[in-house]
Design an enzyme around this catalytic site. Structure first.
Site, PDB file in Angstrom:
ATOM      1  N   VAL A  14       0.576  -1.176   0.005  1.00 36.57           N
ATOM      2  CA  VAL A  14       0.200   0.345   0.382  1.00 36.57           C
ATOM      3  C   VAL A  14       0.841   0.665   0.513  1.00 36.57           C
ATOM      4  O   VAL A  14       0.237   2.538   0.151  1.00 36.57           O
ATOM      5  CB  VAL A  14      -0.442   0.093   1.445  1.00 36.57           C
ATOM      6  N   SER A  22      -5.111   4.493  16.391  1.00 36.71           N
ATOM      7  CA  SER A  22      -4.963   3.222  17.554  1.00 36.71           C
ATOM      8  C   SER A  22      -4.796   4.530  18.718  1.00 36.71           C
ATOM      9  O   SER A  22      -5.063   5.673  18.802  1.00 36.71           O
ATOM     10  CB  SER A  22      -3.586   2.285  17.888  1.00 36.71           C
ATOM     11  N   TYR A  34       5.066   4.912  15.494  1.00 38.23           N
ATOM     12  CA  TYR A  34       3.714   4.772  14.795  1.00 38.23           C
ATOM     13  C   TYR A  34       2.844   5.781  15.314  1.00 38.23           C
ATOM     14  O   TYR A  34       2.307   5.791  15.212  1.00 38.23           O
ATOM     15  CB  TYR A  34       3.829   3.048  16.379  1.00 38.23           C
ATOM     16  N   LYS A  80       0.046   7.027  13.820  1.00 35.60           N
ATOM     17  CA  LYS A  80      -1.754   6.882  14.157  1.00 35.60           C
ATOM     18  C   LYS A  80      -1.720   8.065  14.432  1.00 35.60           C
ATOM     19  O   LYS A  80      -3.316   7.711  14.457  1.00 35.60           O
ATOM     20  CB  LYS A  80      -2.122   5.722  15.451  1.00 35.60           C
TER      21      LYS A  80
HETATM   22  P1  NAP Z   1      -0.891  -7.849  11.357  1.00 36.21           P
HETATM   23  O1  NAP Z   1      -2.027  -9.025  12.212  1.00 36.21           O
HETATM   24  O2  NAP Z   1       0.356  -7.412  11.531  1.00 36.21           O
HETATM   25  O3  NAP Z   1      -1.624  -7.219  10.113  1.00 36.21           O
HETATM   26  C1  NAP Z   1      -1.202  -6.569   9.540  1.00 36.21           C
HETATM   27  C2  NAP Z   1      -1.276  -6.611   7.667  1.00 36.21           C
HETATM   28  O4  NAP Z   1      -1.041  -6.441   7.079  1.00 36.21           O
HETATM   29  C3  NAP Z   1      -0.212  -8.148   7.741  1.00 36.21           C
HETATM   30  O5  NAP Z   1      -0.791  -9.623   7.036  1.00 36.21           O
HETATM   31  C4  NAP Z   1       0.685  -7.185   7.561  1.00 36.21           C
HETATM   32  O6  NAP Z   1       1.428  -8.478   6.377  1.00 36.21           O
HETATM   33  C5  NAP Z   1      -0.156  -6.261   6.338  1.00 36.21           C
HETATM   34  N1  NAP Z   1       1.048  -4.895   5.644  1.00 36.21           N
HETATM   35  C6  NAP Z   1       2.178  -4.551   6.592  1.00 36.21           C
HETATM   36  N2  NAP Z   1       2.858  -3.888   5.391  1.00 36.21           N
HETATM   37  C7  NAP Z   1       1.551  -3.508   4.235  1.00 36.21           C
HETATM   38  C8  NAP Z   1       1.774  -3.236   2.834  1.00 36.21           C
HETATM   39  N3  NAP Z   1       3.453  -1.469   2.969  1.00 36.21           N
HETATM   40  N4  NAP Z   1       0.742  -3.255   2.046  1.00 36.21           N
HETATM   41  C9  NAP Z   1       0.130  -4.293   2.430  1.00 36.21           C
HETATM   42  N5  NAP Z   1      -0.328  -5.384   3.069  1.00 36.21           N
HETATM   43  C10 NAP Z   1       1.129  -4.562   3.963  1.00 36.21           C
HETATM   44  O7  NAP Z   1      -1.145  -6.486  12.586  1.00 36.21           O
HETATM   45  P2  NAP Z   1      -2.734  -6.065  13.469  1.00 36.21           P
HETATM   46  O8  NAP Z   1      -3.212  -6.475  14.719  1.00 36.21           O
HETATM   47  O9  NAP Z   1      -3.978  -7.957  13.059  1.00 36.21           O
HETATM   48  O10 NAP Z   1      -3.272  -4.974  12.953  1.00 36.21           O
HETATM   49  C11 NAP Z   1      -4.074  -4.351  12.022  1.00 36.21           C
HETATM   50  C12 NAP Z   1      -4.569  -2.861  12.017  1.00 36.21           C
HETATM   51  O11 NAP Z   1      -4.702  -2.516  13.767  1.00 36.21           O
HETATM   52  C13 NAP Z   1      -3.240  -2.069  11.608  1.00 36.21           C
HETATM   53  O12 NAP Z   1      -2.933  -0.523  11.326  1.00 36.21           O
HETATM   54  C14 NAP Z   1      -2.442  -1.681  13.950  1.00 36.21           C
HETATM   55  O13 NAP Z   1      -1.437  -0.718  13.316  1.00 36.21           O
HETATM   56  C15 NAP Z   1      -3.701  -1.938  13.987  1.00 36.21           C
HETATM   57  N6  NAP Z   1      -4.068  -1.421  15.677  1.00 36.21           N
HETATM   58  C16 NAP Z   1      -3.523  -2.796  15.841  1.00 36.21           C
HETATM   59  C17 NAP Z   1      -3.499  -2.965  17.647  1.00 36.21           C
HETATM   60  C18 NAP Z   1      -3.174  -4.500  17.878  1.00 36.21           C
HETATM   61  O14 NAP Z   1      -3.065  -4.175  19.021  1.00 36.21           O
HETATM   62  N7  NAP Z   1      -2.622  -5.592  17.210  1.00 36.21           N
HETATM   63  C19 NAP Z   1      -3.990  -1.985  18.281  1.00 36.21           C
HETATM   64  C20 NAP Z   1      -4.601  -0.455  17.857  1.00 36.21           C
HETATM   65  C21 NAP Z   1      -3.997  -0.327  16.259  1.00 36.21           C
HETATM   66  P3  NAP Z   1       3.032  -8.815   6.426  1.00 36.21           P
HETATM   67  O15 NAP Z   1       2.172  -9.976   8.142  1.00 36.21           O
HETATM   68  O16 NAP Z   1       3.981  -9.440   5.363  1.00 36.21           O
HETATM   69  O17 NAP Z   1       3.562  -7.879   7.664  1.00 36.21           O
END
Ligand code: NAP
Length: 245
Positions: free
Chosen positions: A62, A140, A153, A157
């Site tokens: 992206v 976040s 980060y 956010k």
């Molecule tokens: P995740 O399990 O790491 O999933 C994120 C996905 O995005 C992964 O499949 C990743 O691929 C993909 N990705 C990363 N960079 C990319 C790029 N440049 N182009 C296309 N795809 C890409 O993360 P998550 O925990 O589900 O988080 C989802 C969202 O919620 C994120 O924006 C995160 O910042 C936000 N968030 C998460 C939390 C939490 O506690 N988990 C809290 C607050 C906010 P790879 O695995 O190959 O990197």
């Protein structure tokens, strides 16, 4: 079915919150495009198709504007006009300010900020022509309150919240709603990197006494994407079990 006949793009739909959102959206009747650079997005699309839904995986970074333009063209060919964009792809590269490399700073900017900009820009152009659409951005709680070790980060956010409010004003007049979800700590591959001691501390600080689960956030996306939220625009929905009260 709350998303009957809708077409949704979910970035980062191969893993964690995005994967769960893809499954929930498909169950609610949406045709789902999974945009991710992780090949396991194909398995998520297969799973949806095997369960009677319609889904399509497109491998895209992206942060690369040209790749995003091609992804949109192909998605429209496969699924039709886009009703919903979930900007969910995000990464962390944590470190204390004084030790954070410029490379780690820039990488997080590229994906978490420029990625959201790239996808929203091209999709919003199409939505504006049709005078309807919904964009939801993954922020976040650390974008609101900050967090030790997350200069890059938390900056992104917070930036996502700024873009959400700006676009709610710019695009609202064109029939497009833009909102953000600000999760607390959610059990996904992203938080597997966080030391257990810190995760336990977060659980203790959370009045509901647990980490979030991907479906907690997917359901927030679902609400904001659905017509039930038809008067919600520019909101930042905190979904954190009361962590930062
Ligand atoms: P995740 O399990 O790491 O999933 C994120 C996905 O995005 C992964 O499949 C990743 O691929 C993909 N990705 C990363 N960079 C990319 C790029 N440049 N182009 C296309 N795809 C890409 O993360 P998550 O925990 O589900 O988080 C989802 C969202 O919620 C994120 O924006 C995160 O910042 C936000 N968030 C998460 C939390 C939490 O506690 N988990 C809290 C607050 C906010 P790879 O695995 O190959 O990197």
């Amino acid at each position: 079915m709350r998303l009957h006949e809708k077409v949704a793009i979910i970035t980062g739909g191969a893993s964690g919150i995005g994967r769960e959102a893809a499954l929930v959206f498909a169950r609610e009747g949406a045709r789902v495009a999974i945009w991710d650079f992780d090949d396991s997005g194909a398995e998520v699309a297969d799973h949806i198709e095997k369960n009677g839904g319609k889904s399509f995986f497109y491998k895209v970074d992206v942060s690369k504007a040209q790749e995003v333009e091609k992804a949109l063209e192909e998605t429209e060919n496969q699924l039709g006009d886009i009703d919903i964009l979930i900007n969910n792809a995000g990464i962390t590269r944590d470190g204390f300010l004084t030790k954070m490399s410029l490379e780690d700073w820039q990488k997080v900017m590229d994906v978490n900020l420029t990625g959201v900009f790239n996808c929203s820009k091209v999709v919003a152009q199409k939505m504006m022509a049709r005078q309807e659409g919904v964009i939801i951005n993954a922020s976040s709680v650390v974008g609101v309150y900050g967090n030790v070790g997350q200069t890059n980060y938390s900056a992104t956010k917070a930036g996502v919240i700024g873009m959400t409010k700006t676009w709610a004003k710019e695009l609202g007049k064109k029939g497009i709603r833009v909102n953000a979800v600000a999760p607390g700590f959610v059990a996904t591959p992203m938080t597997e990197k966080v030391p257990e001691k810190i995760l336990n501390r977060m659980k203790d600080k959370t009045p509901l006494g647990r980490l979030g689960q991907p479906e907690d956030i997917a359901n927030a996306f679902l609400y904001l994407a659905s017509d039930q939220a038809s008067f919600v625009n520019g909101a930042v929905l905190q979904v954190d079990g009361g962590l930062v009260l």
